[in-house]
Design a protein around this motif. Structure first.
Motif: not given
Length: 670
Positions: A294-295, A298, A301-302, A547, A572
């Motif tokens: 997940r880290d 993300m 993703w941002t 995700l 998201l």
């Protein structure tokens, strides 16, 4: 009747005698080979001699040769040239294979021998490779439920059998939906479409027995149609059909199948003492934990979402300038992105494609392998399973290394996507055997066949997997080639894509289909300069899928996967004009089998390494630096699963990488 699948093959290179194999051979050969393997396993488990490495682990490694021989042929044709008869056989074989696998890991006498060796491992005087194989074998037994007893043991076997049935059904439903749909095009509908797409659509029509051109659900047709068709209504029809695969109701609907698969996986993990299937699955991967995955996702993703939103605003303005009001929709993105690329980079797919001939790109992939690793490729004239498939003898310094088979064209009998598999993996135990490796793609036919730049990258990607198989140099089959952690297996394939972007490679092999002239330097510069164009879109559609996959397997399994998918995307802030690359009902990576379940992130994890690994060549001053190439072969391509992947990467690069090179490579760094 002699069954060629059970013969000792005396064909050149031990290649399957495809010209003698008929569908009627598969079932009896499977029965006989399965029985033979059961007998071999029983002999190992009941061996009166005390367990040692050779009579237990080594014996397991060499057992099942007949079964491997039968299944290597069957699964090759079942995936690349399916028929109703083969689909029926696949439905019959899958639960029996799952039950057979469960019987092996549930064999208490066999597990006792493996556990005994594991307990005495420090006193066995094993080589490093033998220690690794022993550890992986013992771990595999434990994670398969070998330590379970009674009702839990029986339930685990039932779960595995049911999952095998459901995975096969999921795949066949998807293939059925893809085969059933086509969009016929009238001559008026062809307006605005480039010649290469019209030619491919006519070829697809002929393949389907239609009177005129058609658009099928092959990505090599859908994507350019969405890019070039000025008919917004037809783009919407095509897009909706593409994303609805596996969700059309009736017998081929995959939504309930996905829900049952997720429930069974969670139960399987709980039986083994894990909090979730994701925790179980990721324990043996480089990532290690769901939080680590997940880290990473993300972190990407941002900035990717921010870039995609900025791009969407530009594309929507372009659409409004065309007099179309309202929001930018998913079936608009490719069309306006292609126009924007043309305006900003002076790159038009119709102009670019003639320089990316399939045969020349195959030559390019071979030439890079020759410069890096000394491999040479000579065409072979051997009977294969389909007229589209072709083969090469791979040699180095005059010595045979492997057979490589390429099957590149889309057809109704082939499942979608692209993949690499080994019909025979490299090994030295119990005797030396050379790999037989196959790449399967779904490119549109043409005369000549022309690729998009994305297609060309796919070709290089799959050939990177093939090199991982062909250059393998280990003793035991279970750690050969691509038998590595899922988030490490994509490193060689994604790394090899970088050589397509090397200017001197394109300058030599990107030649025009009609004139034979090389791609003009200014076009080459513009193509490479646009390498990160639309990367916000590409990253968002991929990371969203990864995700959702993680969410499916991280907690309580959802009763309604589609509702959970919607919840994850809403949290998201998924841009409305971008869809997941693989929505749940057609997410074959995750639901056709356990391979990429909780593991779709692995492409991104590997990309962190591949961006950093290619930087090693750049730091050395050449994409073909011989020292770096030797290190790549020694520590990555030839090592298979013989060592921990983090150790292998550190041996190659001197350290583990950070995410910075990936963000820079995607044009997403601040």
């Amino acid at each position: 009747m002699t069954n060629p699948l059970l013969d000792t093959w005396t064909t050149p290179f031990g290649l399957a005698p495809f010209d003698r194999v008929e569908d009627a051979h598969f079932a009896p050969a499977f029965d006989a080979a399965l029985d033979a393997h059961k007998s071999e396993i029983d002999a190992i488990a009941t061996n009166p001699d005390a367990a040692d490495f050779d009579n237990t682990i080594g014996a397991l490694e060499s057992a099942g040769k007949a079964l491997d021989q039968v299944l290597s042929v069957f699964y090759t044709v079942a995936g690349a040239d399916s028929t109703p008869a083969r689909e029926e056989l696949q439905r019959a074989f899958s639960p029996r294979l799952a039950a057979h696998s469960a019987e092996i890991t549930a064999n208490k006498a066999l597990f006792a021998r493996v556990a005994d060796l594991w307990a005495r491992r420090d006193a066995l005087d094993l080589s490093a490779e033998q220690q690794r194989v022993l550890m992986l074998t013992h771990r595999g037994f434990v994670r398969s439920g070998a330590a379970l007893t009674g009702a839990e043991d029986a339930r685990m076997a039932a779960i595995k059998s049911r999952l095998a049935v459901l995975g096969t059904q999921f795949t066949q439903n998807l293939l059925a939906d893809e085969r059933a749909w086509a969009l016929p095009l009238s001559e008026d509908d062809l307006e605005g479409l480039p010649d290469f797409l019209v030619s491919a659509a006519r070829a697809a029509g002929r393949e389907k027995g239609a009177e005129g051109p058609v658009i099928t659900l092959s990505r090599s047709l859908i994507t350019p149609f969405l890019q070039f068709s000025p008919r917004r209504d037809l783009r919407e029809l095509a897009w909706r059909a593409y994303v609805a695969r596996g969700a059309n109701g009736g017998a081929t609907d995959n939504r309930k199948i996905a829900a049952e698969i997720l429930s069974l996986r969670a139960e399987r993990a709980a039986l083994l003492g894990y909090d979730s299937f994701a925790a179980y699955k990721l324990e043996t991967e480089m990532a290690g934990t769901p939080q680590a995955v997940r880290d990473l996702l993300m972190a990407v993703w941002t900035p990717a979402r921010a870039q995609a939103q900025a791009d969407a605003a530009v594309l929507e303005r372009m659409m409004h300038e065309d007099g179309i009001n309202g929001d930018l929709e998913p079936w608009d993105w490719h069309y306006y992105a292609a126009r924007r690329r043309q305006a900003e980079h002076d790159l038009d797919e119709a102009t670019l494609k003639p320089y990316l001939q399939l045969d020349r790109m195959i030559e390019a992939s071979f030439a890079c392998a020759n410069r890096l690793f000394g491999l040479e490729f000579t065409p072979l004239n051997l009977p294969l399973y389909h007229p589209d498939a072709r083969a090469w003898d791979v040699t180095r310094n005059g010595q045979h290394v492997a057979v490589f088979i390429g099957d590149y064209f889309a057809r109704g009998s082939k499942r979608s996507g692209a993949w690499c598999s080994a019909m025979q993996s490299q090994a030295k135990w119990p005797q030396v055997r050379h790999p037989i490796v196959i790449n399967v793609c779904n490119f549109a036919k043409g005369d000549p066949a022309l690729l998009s730049y994305d297609d060309a990258r796919t070709l290089f990607h799959e050939f990177g997997h093939a090199l991982h198989q062909m250059l393998s140099d280990v003793t035991y089959p279970s750690i050969s080639g691509t038998s590595v952690a899922r988030d490490f297996v994509e490193l060689p394939s994604q790394l090899y894509e970088h050589w397509l972007e090397v200017p001197e490679v394109l300058a030599e092999f990107a030649t025009h289909a009609e004139t034979g002239q090389p791609m003009p330097r200014d076009m080459l510069d513009r193509l490479l300069g646009a390498a990160t164009f639309d990367m916000g879109f590409q990253t968002v559609e991929y990371v969203a899928s990864a995700l959702v996959d993680l969410a499916f397997h991280e907690g309580t399994p959802p009763a309604d996967p589609m509702a959970m998918q919607a919840e994850v995307l809403a949290e998201l802030g998924m841009p409305r004009a971008i869809a997941m690359r693989h929505a749940t009902p057609h997410f074959a990576h995750v639901f056709s089998g356990d391979g990429y379940s909780s593991g779709y992130y692995s492409y991104m994890w590997s990309e962190v390494m591949d961006a950093d690994a290619f930087a090693a060549f750049e730091e050395a001053g050449s994409a073909f630096d011989p020292e770096r190439a030797r290190a790549l072969e020694t520590f990555i391509l030839s090592a298979g699963g013989s060592r921990d992947p983090a150790e292998l990467y550190t041996a190659f690069r001197g350290r583990l990488p950070g995410v910075e090179a990936l963000l820079k490579g995607r044009g997403l760094a601040a």
